[in-house]
Every structure is written in C-alpha cells, then in structure tokens.
Scaffold this active site. Structure first.
Site, PDB file in Angstrom:
ATOM      1  N   ASP A 175       0.807  -1.219   0.000  1.00  0.00           N
ATOM      2  CA  ASP A 175       0.000   0.000   0.000  1.00  0.00           C
ATOM      3  C   ASP A 175       0.842   1.272   0.000  1.00  0.00           C
ATOM      4  OD1 ASP A 175       0.916  -0.495   2.596  1.00  0.00           O
ATOM      5  OD2 ASP A 175      -1.049  -1.037   3.345  1.00  0.00           O
TER       6      ASP A 175
ATOM      7  N   ASN B  13      -7.504  -2.860  14.423  1.00  0.00           N
ATOM      8  CA  ASN B  13      -8.887  -3.186  14.033  1.00  0.00           C
ATOM      9  C   ASN B  13      -8.938  -4.409  13.105  1.00  0.00           C
ATOM     10  OD1 ASN B  13      -7.891  -2.200  11.637  1.00  0.00           O
ATOM     11  ND2 ASN B  13      -9.323  -0.490  11.452  1.00  0.00           N
TER      12      ASN B  13
ATOM     13  N   HIS C 266      -7.184  -4.790  10.294  1.00  0.00           N
ATOM     14  CA  HIS C 266      -6.946  -4.546   8.870  1.00  0.00           C
ATOM     15  C   HIS C 266      -5.676  -5.247   8.387  1.00  0.00           C
ATOM     16  CE1 HIS C 266      -4.650  -0.478   9.580  1.00  0.00           C
ATOM     17  NE2 HIS C 266      -3.782  -1.453   9.443  1.00  0.00           N
TER      18      HIS C 266
ATOM     19  N   GLU D  79      -9.638  -2.167   5.256  1.00  0.00           N
ATOM     20  CA  GLU D  79     -10.232  -1.796   6.538  1.00  0.00           C
ATOM     21  C   GLU D  79     -11.518  -2.605   6.767  1.00  0.00           C
ATOM     22  OE1 GLU D  79      -8.550  -0.080   8.543  1.00  0.00           O
ATOM     23  OE2 GLU D  79      -8.283   2.016   7.994  1.00  0.00           O
TER      24      GLU D  79
HETATM   25  C1  F6R Z   1       1.496  -1.537   6.138  1.00  0.00           C
HETATM   26  C2  F6R Z   1       0.172  -2.092   6.265  1.00  0.00           C
HETATM   27  C3  F6R Z   1      -0.576  -2.125   7.545  1.00  0.00           C
HETATM   28  C4  F6R Z   1       0.293  -2.367   8.790  1.00  0.00           C
HETATM   29  C5  F6R Z   1      -0.557  -2.288  10.045  1.00  0.00           C
HETATM   30  C6  F6R Z   1       0.266  -2.482  11.289  1.00  0.00           C
HETATM   31  O1  F6R Z   1       1.979  -1.667   4.814  1.00  0.00           O
HETATM   32  O2  F6R Z   1      -0.316  -2.518   5.288  1.00  0.00           O
HETATM   33  O3  F6R Z   1      -1.557  -3.127   7.484  1.00  0.00           O
HETATM   34  O4  F6R Z   1       0.897  -3.609   8.679  1.00  0.00           O
HETATM   35  O5  F6R Z   1      -1.207  -1.060  10.108  1.00  0.00           O
HETATM   36  O6  F6R Z   1       1.155  -1.414  11.428  1.00  0.00           O
HETATM   37  P1  F6R Z   1       2.277  -1.450  12.550  1.00  0.00           P
HETATM   38  O7  F6R Z   1       3.177  -2.566  12.199  1.00  0.00           O
HETATM   39  O8  F6R Z   1       2.945  -0.108  12.454  1.00  0.00           O
HETATM   40  O9  F6R Z   1       1.572  -1.680  13.850  1.00  0.00           O
END
Ligand code: F6R
Length: 247
Positions: free
Chosen positions: A67, A136, A138, A143
């Site tokens: 992403d 959450n 995701h 989401e």
């Molecule tokens: C990042 C992504 C997100 C993160 C998630 C956890 O490319 O796609 O799904 O993996 O938000 O983020 P952290 O590791 O910072 O807690």
C-alpha cells in the site's frame, strides 16, 4: 495455519527472517511481497544483515508492497516509498527498478489502483507476502467493511487507523485520510503468507484468527482459509492463540 509464539520482538524478527531467507534462497528470482509499519522493522534489519554478511541475495528479486498513502510521494518522510527505501532497499543489493509500490501522487488514484492490479497480475504471485495487522484487524489497508474488496483499490482510512498511525507524523491531522491498497485478492494469491504482530494492542485482532468465522469487519479472518499462513507473534499479541495449534 502455523502459529509461532516467541518471547519478544527480537525473536519474532529473527524467526521471520529465517523463514523469508529460506524461501528467497529457494526462489532467487522470485517476487517478495512487503509491508510497512513498525512490525516488519526488525525483520528488515535482519534481512539487511544477512544480505551484507551471508549469502542472501536480492539481485534478481522483485518486490511488491501492499500500500501507499494517497497524496504522499517518494520525497515525503512518511510515504511508504520512503519507508521502504530507508528501512530495506537502501541496505540490500536490490535493483530499485524491481521494487514496486502504488504511486500515491497519481492524479487519478482509482486509475493508479487499476494499473497496480495489472502489474500484480503480470508478475508471478509472491513466493511470500509479509503482513502486519492493524488493531482493528486490517490487512494492508483493507479496513473493516461490510464486504471484502478483491482488487487493488482506493480506501478511506478509518478513524482508528488514522489515530494509530498518527505516531509516525507530527500531528494526527497530517495523516492522509486515504490510501491505495492491494485488495484481499492479490494478498490471498501469494504462495505463502507470514503475518507478524507484537504487543498487547494487537492481541484482540490476532485472537480473531481463533474464531470460526470469516468476517469482513475483521479482515484478518480471511487469512484463515489461505493454504499456507504462518503467524509469528510475541507472547502479548499471541495470548489468545495459545491453545490454538501453536508450534
Ligand atoms: C502496512 C500495512 C498495515 C500495517 C498495520 C500495522 O503496509 O499494510 O496493514 O501492517 O497497520 O502497522 P504497525 O506494524 O505499524 O503496527
């Protein structure tokens, strides 16, 4: 689902690096799926170390990232382009031309999402896709929603995600409100998924993997039907998975 619970973040990173390195040695010209955020940082450090001091070679590897924020470009400190350059690409012998992320500065983000999806379908499926998880549930920036979206798409980030990611920005109002993300389709096409999570804050989201349902309001639950999912977590994040097939 293979569940590996490690004592701490360092052990999680080391285990993930062992697995990724083994896969890349078997697929020296393979496609590697990458994530950003804090979860894979230790893994990337370890991959850099092994590239510099061992026989782990990225010269023929292609990467695809999950992403990118809409509105942020390569020069923005908080863009995922920049994150990948700073935390992995600049430390390994990869050809920058073989690294791919959605373009957050595209004039038409929906068209960019379609192009990224086309790129993904031209490339071989990743031999392994690294994943983190949002509090959450995701995955990528898929989401919680009433339905899953299959292709790469533009997504409005939830308030929870904006708040969680504010820690990387000077203030919450600087966090972009939308992103381009791989859909669940491309994620599920990877040959292997490695999901990494650490800390009490991820406990509930990771615990959803133990439930018997697939619920688009908890996107991680989709991963349960992937034929080769490995979950590598620390004790805090994995507390609700303990009796669920840990190896
Ligand atoms: C990042 C992504 C997100 C993160 C998630 C956890 O490319 O796609 O799904 O993996 O938000 O983020 P952290 O590791 O910072 O807690």
């Amino acid at each position: 689902m293979n569940i590996i619970i490690k004592k701490n973040a360092q052990e999680v990173a080391y285990e993930a690096a062992n697995q990724v390195a083994d896969i890349l040695r078997d697929h020296p010209a393979g496609v590697l799926g990458l994530a950003t955020g804090s979860s894979p940082l230790g893994l990337y450090e370890e991959l850099i170390r092994r590239n510099k001091t061992e026989d782990l070679d990225f010269s023929r590897i292609t990467t695809v990232n999950l992403d990118e924020y809409v509105g942020l470009g390569e020069e923005d400190d908080q863009s995922y382009h920049r994150f990948m350059k700073d935390n992995l690409f600049s430390g390994i012998n990869i050809n920058p031309k073989n690294t791919h992320l959605p373009n957050g500065l595209a004039q038409d983000p929906d068209a960019e999402a379609r192009e990224y999806e086309e790129l993904l379908s031209r490339l071989a499926p990743p031999c392994v896709q690294i994943l983190g998880i949002g509090i959450n549930g995701h995955i990528g920036f898929n989401e919680p929603a009433p339905v899953f979206t299959v292709p790469t798409h533009v997504v409005q980030l939830t308030e929870e995600t904006i708040e969680a990611n504010a820690r990387f920005f000077d203030s919450k109002d600087q966090v972009p409100t939308s992103a381009i993300t791989m859909g669940m389709g491309a994620i599920m096409r990877a040959e292997k998924l490695i999901l990494i999570a650490m800390g009490e804050g991820k406990r509930e989201a990771i615990g959803a993997l133990a439930s018997d349902v697939i619920d688009p309001m908890i996107p991680v639950t989709m991963l349960k039907v992937h034929p080769d999912l490995t979950v590598i977590v620390d004790e805090a994040a994995g507390a609700d998975l303990k009796s669920h097939g840990e190896s």
